[in-house]
Design a protein around this motif. Structure first.
Motif, mmCIF file in Angstrom:
data_model
loop_
_atom_site.group_PDB
_atom_site.id
_atom_site.type_symbol
_atom_site.label_atom_id
_atom_site.label_comp_id
_atom_site.label_asym_id
_atom_site.label_seq_id
_atom_site.Cartn_x
_atom_site.Cartn_y
_atom_site.Cartn_z
ATOM 1 N N LEU A 43 0.818 -1.204 0.000
ATOM 2 C CA LEU A 43 0.000 0.000 0.000
ATOM 3 C C LEU A 43 0.850 1.252 0.000
ATOM 4 O O LEU A 43 0.583 2.212 -0.731
ATOM 5 C CB LEU A 43 -0.934 -0.004 1.215
ATOM 6 C CG LEU A 43 -1.794 1.241 1.414
ATOM 7 C CD1 LEU A 43 -2.743 1.430 0.244
ATOM 8 C CD2 LEU A 43 -2.572 1.145 2.727
ATOM 9 N N SER A 44 1.885 1.265 0.823
ATOM 10 C CA SER A 44 2.698 2.475 0.944
ATOM 11 C C SER A 44 3.475 2.781 -0.329
ATOM 12 O O SER A 44 3.763 3.943 -0.624
ATOM 13 C CB SER A 44 3.666 2.332 2.122
ATOM 14 O OG SER A 44 4.526 1.218 1.933
ATOM 15 N N GLN A 45 3.838 1.744 -1.126
ATOM 16 C CA GLN A 45 4.612 1.956 -2.338
ATOM 17 C C GLN A 45 3.760 2.001 -3.593
ATOM 18 O O GLN A 45 4.281 2.299 -4.678
ATOM 19 C CB GLN A 45 5.667 0.860 -2.480
ATOM 20 C CG GLN A 45 6.678 0.829 -1.343
ATOM 21 C CD GLN A 45 7.683 -0.298 -1.495
ATOM 22 O OE1 GLN A 45 7.702 -1.003 -2.496
ATOM 23 N NE2 GLN A 45 8.522 -0.474 -0.478
ATOM 24 N N ALA A 46 2.464 1.713 -3.465
ATOM 25 C CA ALA A 46 1.607 1.695 -4.646
ATOM 26 C C ALA A 46 1.352 3.112 -5.129
ATOM 27 O O ALA A 46 0.980 3.980 -4.340
ATOM 28 C CB ALA A 46 0.287 0.999 -4.325
ATOM 29 N N PRO A 47 1.546 3.389 -6.405
ATOM 30 C CA PRO A 47 1.232 4.725 -6.927
ATOM 31 C C PRO A 47 -0.274 4.957 -6.944
ATOM 32 O O PRO A 47 -1.067 4.024 -7.089
ATOM 33 C CB PRO A 47 1.821 4.702 -8.339
ATOM 34 C CG PRO A 47 1.875 3.260 -8.706
ATOM 35 C CD PRO A 47 2.106 2.504 -7.437
ATOM 36 N N VAL A 48 -0.665 6.207 -6.783
ATOM 37 C CA VAL A 48 -2.078 6.587 -6.779
ATOM 38 C C VAL A 48 -2.387 7.258 -8.109
ATOM 39 O O VAL A 48 -1.751 8.257 -8.471
ATOM 40 C CB VAL A 48 -2.397 7.525 -5.605
ATOM 41 C CG1 VAL A 48 -3.880 7.886 -5.602
ATOM 42 C CG2 VAL A 48 -1.999 6.880 -4.284
ATOM 43 N N ILE A 49 -3.368 6.715 -8.814
ATOM 44 C CA ILE A 49 -3.762 7.243 -10.114
ATOM 45 C C ILE A 49 -5.102 7.950 -9.951
ATOM 46 O O ILE A 49 -6.127 7.293 -9.720
ATOM 47 C CB ILE A 49 -3.883 6.120 -11.168
ATOM 48 C CG1 ILE A 49 -2.647 5.207 -11.141
ATOM 49 C CG2 ILE A 49 -4.097 6.721 -12.551
ATOM 50 C CD1 ILE A 49 -1.362 5.901 -11.450
ATOM 51 N N PRO A 50 -5.156 9.267 -10.019
ATOM 52 C CA PRO A 50 -6.450 9.964 -9.919
ATOM 53 C C PRO A 50 -7.249 9.775 -11.204
ATOM 54 O O PRO A 50 -6.745 9.995 -12.304
ATOM 55 C CB PRO A 50 -6.042 11.427 -9.721
ATOM 56 C CG PRO A 50 -4.687 11.541 -10.352
ATOM 57 C CD PRO A 50 -4.027 10.205 -10.170
ATOM 58 N N THR A 51 -8.487 9.391 -11.061
ATOM 59 C CA THR A 51 -9.320 9.058 -12.227
ATOM 60 C C THR A 51 -10.364 10.118 -12.534
ATOM 61 O O THR A 51 -11.147 9.927 -13.468
ATOM 62 C CB THR A 51 -10.025 7.707 -11.997
ATOM 63 O OG1 THR A 51 -10.873 7.812 -10.840
ATOM 64 C CG2 THR A 51 -9.017 6.596 -11.783
ATOM 65 N N ASP A 52 -10.415 11.191 -11.787
ATOM 66 C CA ASP A 52 -11.400 12.253 -12.025
ATOM 67 C C ASP A 52 -10.695 13.535 -12.410
ATOM 68 O O ASP A 52 -9.574 13.816 -11.963
ATOM 69 C CB ASP A 52 -12.257 12.494 -10.775
ATOM 70 C CG ASP A 52 -13.331 11.435 -10.596
ATOM 71 O OD1 ASP A 52 -13.742 10.830 -11.602
ATOM 72 O OD2 ASP A 52 -13.752 11.220 -9.440
ATOM 73 N N ARG A 53 -11.387 14.313 -13.237
ATOM 74 C CA ARG A 53 -10.943 15.653 -13.575
ATOM 75 C C ARG A 53 -12.128 16.599 -13.401
ATOM 76 O O ARG A 53 -13.288 16.189 -13.509
ATOM 77 C CB ARG A 53 -10.421 15.722 -15.021
ATOM 78 C CG ARG A 53 -9.211 14.846 -15.291
ATOM 79 C CD ARG A 53 -7.995 15.311 -14.507
ATOM 80 N NE ARG A 53 -6.800 14.538 -14.844
ATOM 81 C CZ ARG A 53 -6.425 13.427 -14.228
ATOM 82 N NH1 ARG A 53 -7.170 12.951 -13.232
ATOM 83 N NH2 ARG A 53 -5.323 12.789 -14.585
ATOM 84 N N VAL A 54 -11.839 17.847 -13.147
ATOM 85 C CA VAL A 54 -12.901 18.816 -12.946
ATOM 86 C C VAL A 54 -13.507 19.178 -14.295
ATOM 87 O O VAL A 54 -12.807 19.297 -15.306
ATOM 88 C CB VAL A 54 -12.367 20.069 -12.218
ATOM 89 C CG1 VAL A 54 -11.336 20.791 -13.060
ATOM 90 C CG2 VAL A 54 -13.505 21.004 -11.845
ATOM 91 N N SER A 55 -14.816 19.300 -14.302
ATOM 92 C CA SER A 55 -15.540 19.706 -15.508
ATOM 93 C C SER A 55 -15.777 21.209 -15.470
ATOM 94 O O SER A 55 -15.997 21.796 -14.407
ATOM 95 C CB SER A 55 -16.879 18.965 -15.603
ATOM 96 O OG SER A 55 -17.660 19.494 -16.653
ATOM 97 N N LEU A 56 -15.735 21.828 -16.642
ATOM 98 C CA LEU A 56 -15.973 23.262 -16.725
ATOM 99 C C LEU A 56 -17.434 23.590 -16.948
ATOM 100 O O LEU A 56 -17.763 24.752 -17.234
ATOM 101 C CB LEU A 56 -15.119 23.862 -17.849
ATOM 102 C CG LEU A 56 -13.614 23.885 -17.583
ATOM 103 C CD1 LEU A 56 -12.878 24.480 -18.779
ATOM 104 C CD2 LEU A 56 -13.287 24.650 -16.323
#
Length: 732
Positions: free
Chosen positions: A425-438
């Motif tokens: 868990l501590s070494q796993a990269p975090v991939i953000p899957t959301d982006r803000v919509s305009l």
């Protein structure tokens, strides 16, 4: 001053048994009539003091919408209700046994493991918020405040003083840059809150909160003393005892029961017993059995009188519980906003790595093309050095972006997890899957007055401030009653009985013909004799204590009133701050949207300008320096877009926190926040999926340390003679 009248009548031999019982009955009837008259007089006065106008806290201030209460009132993390204390049934010793609290949970919820795929954590914003509700330490610490506040309600029911209900914001989560107008204090808190005592420099300043006459302790109190004494005393004069040494054995069995009532009444019942044996010839009994009882009723008539004064801590403890509820809702709003800020920082860092990688790829390609042209003699060596310098700069930018991304990944992990000891868990990269919509949100174009009214109703700070004013009113009633002198009326009734066996050492010659004549009796006879009315001890009285200058009470009354007026101004100031905060947040979104649009247009221009410059360079109409300059401009424009989007996302979340509508808008149940188990899916508007870009390359620091040193580039070949280049044709 003590004004009392006491009647004591001893038994006379000439009384007839019938007259004794008749007189005892008349006495009991008279005492019952006096008690009934006193209670009937106290009832309406007590009810008058108990009435508190719930809407008078803001009297004299501008009319504002009433704040919405945080419900339910007695929400708690589990089924245990700390307002319920153990009773004597069925376990008689249960009230004297220590309670136990389960140790805190320091393990992650299963939801976190479900998000790990192929060694990576694919995290959406809704997942991050749900994980925070289940695992975040700040929320977990604040959760204890709800049960702590209930313990003060138990104390208030017994008439004990309040210890204070914690109403603090816990801000231990790293980073986030979240802001709020006010915070609270108490265990787990960071600064003084509405329900806590105010503190000045070094914490030396206390408030008048809770001052006034101490409420009557309503929990019954039973005390007992059992003493066995064996005394041998040499006598200097045998005339009194008739023996050179007095031997006396005394056994005492004394008990007392005390009970307080919310009218300011105290009932005390004492029961004393003694057994004495002696070798003195002066005593007719040995052993001598003596028992007596006395029942006393004491009633406050001025200072400390009435249900309102003696139950004010209960009302204040319930208000404090509401403040704690509101503070917990404020904690949820604060932490959720903090998670959003951390998430958008992560998105910004993730896209910055992608942008830096893209810039490095472009500069590397330019350097490679320049080397090929140098080899064939169509480019000067200085252009190759310029390209290599840009590659080195882009590598440094990429390493910096990767380090920032690593740190942001660690930041969000500590915000959504309790235990990071698992290496996977501590070494796993975090991939953000959301982006803000305009897509424009309704709050961006709503009328300011509508948003301000919504904030006035939903902001927990206003709810806490109004409840604090109600507590100030309760304190004002208490200290006002404390101005009065102490006038206590009391009445008592008791009796004494005597019995035992004849003293064999008693001397009729020394004590007279009747000196050794007794009426023997066992303890049962003595106990019965206390209640036959033959030896009553009764009386009534008034205790009066008048402070002649009364300066402490006057100063306390003035201080409590000044603090009340001060808190009224603080409430009005809070209204003004929230209004300005709402307007500023709405203006910020308008500016942010314009900044994103401008940054996007600049990026498009720089993209096309770079393509045009490359085409010109391909046909010999440009230079390497101009191409690299356009690449730097495009990279800067890309970073500006990333920063503008992150700012827009954060300010939009900040507006929702300012309006205090985050829980409703995101479909978050406050009950899930209290229990720490999310049971319904969170839906966050204004988001869109992340574009299918290549994953950011993020080598760990250890990998970087073990990477073989990079072989320096081969020296540039000597410059070959070149034919003079034709100057580029000017475009017409």
């Amino acid at each position: 001053m003590n004004f009392s009248k006491k009647h004591e009548t001893r038994k006379h031999e000439g009384w007839r048994a019938g007259e004794d019982h008749a007189w005892s009955g008349r006495q009991l009837a008279g005492w019952a009539a006096i008690a009934a008259t006193m209670l009937s007089t106290l009832a309406p006065l007590a009810q008058a003091q108990q009435q508190i106008d719930p809407g008078s806290a803001t009297k004299g201030l501008p009319a504002e919408p009433a704040p919405n209460a945080t419900l339910p009132l007695y929400m708690r993390p589990d089924a245990r209700d700390f307002r319920n204390t153990p009773s004597h049934f069925p376990n008689p010793i249960a009230p004297y046994e220590s309670t136990s609290i389960a140790p805190p949970n320091v393990f992650n919820s299963p939801r976190l493991a479900d998000l790990v795929r192929n060694g990576k954590i694919y995290l959406s914003l809704s997942d991050a918020i749900m994980l925070a509700l289940e695992n975040n330490f700040d929320i977990a610490i604040a959760r204890y405040n709800l049960d702590i506040s209930d313990t003060d309600i138990v104390r208030s029911r017994a008439g004990a003083s309040l210890l204070g209900s914690p109403a603090g914001l816990v801000t231990g989560t790293i980073s986030g840059n979240s802001t709020t107008l006010s915070s609270g204090g108490g265990p787990g808190g960071t600064s003084a809150g509405a329900s806590g005592a105010g503190a000045g420099a070094s914490g030396l300043v206390l408030t008048a909160n809770g001052q006034g006459p101490a409420p009557t302790i309503s929990d019954p109190l039973l005390t007992g003393t059992v003493q066995l004494e064996r005394a041998t005393t040499p006598e200097p004069n045998q005339f009194i005892t008739g023996a050179p040494t007095l031997i006396q054995n005394t056994d005492a069995y004394n008990f007392q029961y005390q009970q307080g009532y919310r009218t300011g009444t105290t009932l005390t019942f004492g029961f004393q017993n003694s057994r004495v044996t002696t070798n003195s010839f002066r005593s007719g009994y040995s052993p001598e059995l003596q028992s007596n009882f006395k029942a006393t009723i004491n009633q406050h008539l001025l200072n400390g009188f009435g249900i309102g004064v003696n139950t004010r801590f209960i009302a204040q403890a319930i208000n404090n519980r509401r403040i704690t509820n509101s503070a917990f809702r404020q904690q949820l709003l604060f932490t959720i906003n903090q998670i959003e800020n951390i998430y958008w920082n992560l998105v910004s860092a993730y896209e910055s790595v992608q942008s830096a990688q893209h810039a490095l790829d472009q500069s590397t390609q330019v350097a490679s093309d320049d080397r090929k042209q140098l080899q064939i003699g169509t480019l000067a060596p200085l252009d190759v050095l310029n390209a290599d310098n840009q590659v080195a700069q882009d590598k440094q930018t990429l390493i910096t972006s990767q380090s920032t991304l690593e740190f942001q990944q660690l930041i969000i992990k500590q915000a959504i997890a309790r235990n990071l000891n698992d290496p996977g868990l501590s070494q796993a990269p975090v991939i953000p899957t959301d982006r803000v919509s305009l897509v424009e949100m309704p709050e961006e174009t709503a009328a300011v007055e509508d948003l301000v009214k919504e904030a006035y109703q939903d902001r927990p700070e206003i709810e806490q401030a109004v409840l604090n004013l109600k507590n100030d009113q309760i304190t004002l009633k208490g200290v006002k009653n404390g101005l009065l002198p102490v006038v206590d009326a009391y009445g008592f009734y008791g009796s004494t009985a005597l019995g035992g066996a004849a003293n064999p050492a008693c001397s009729p010659a020394q004590n007279g013909p009747e000196g050794c004549t007794i009426t023997p009796g066992k303890y049962t006879d003595v106990f019965t004799g206390m209640f036959n009315g033959n030896t009553p001890d009764r009386g009534v009285g008034v205790n009066v204590t008048i402070p002649l200058r009364n300066r402490p009470a006057q100063a306390l009354r003035s201080r409590s009133l000044l603090e009340y007026r001060q808190d009224q101004l603080k409430l009005q100031q809070l209204y003004t701050q929230i209004r300005i905060g709402v307007i500023n947040a709405q203006y910020a979104l308008t500016n942010d949207r314009a900044a994103v649009q401008a940054a996007t247009a600049t990026r498009e221009y720089n993209t096309q300008a770079l393509d045009a410059e490359k085409k010109k360079f391909k046909y010999g109409a440009s230079t390497t320096a101009l191409v690299l300059q356009q690449e730097r401009s495009l990279a800067a424009a890309e970073n500006t877009v990333i920063s503008a989007l992150a700012t827009y996302a954060k300010d939009r979340a900040s507006l929702e926190q300012t309006l205090a509508n985050t829980l409703t808008k995101y479909n978050i149940s406050i009950g899930d926040g209290v229990s720490g188990t999310v049971t319904q899916q969170i839906a966050i508007p204004g988001l869109e999926p992340a574009p299918p870009n290549p994953a950011a390359n993020l080598p760990s620091q250890q990998q970087q340390l073990h990477t073989p040193p990079v072989t320096p580039p081969s020296p540039l070949p000597p410059a070959q003679p070149q034919s003079p280049q034709q100057p580029p044709q000017q475009q017409r």
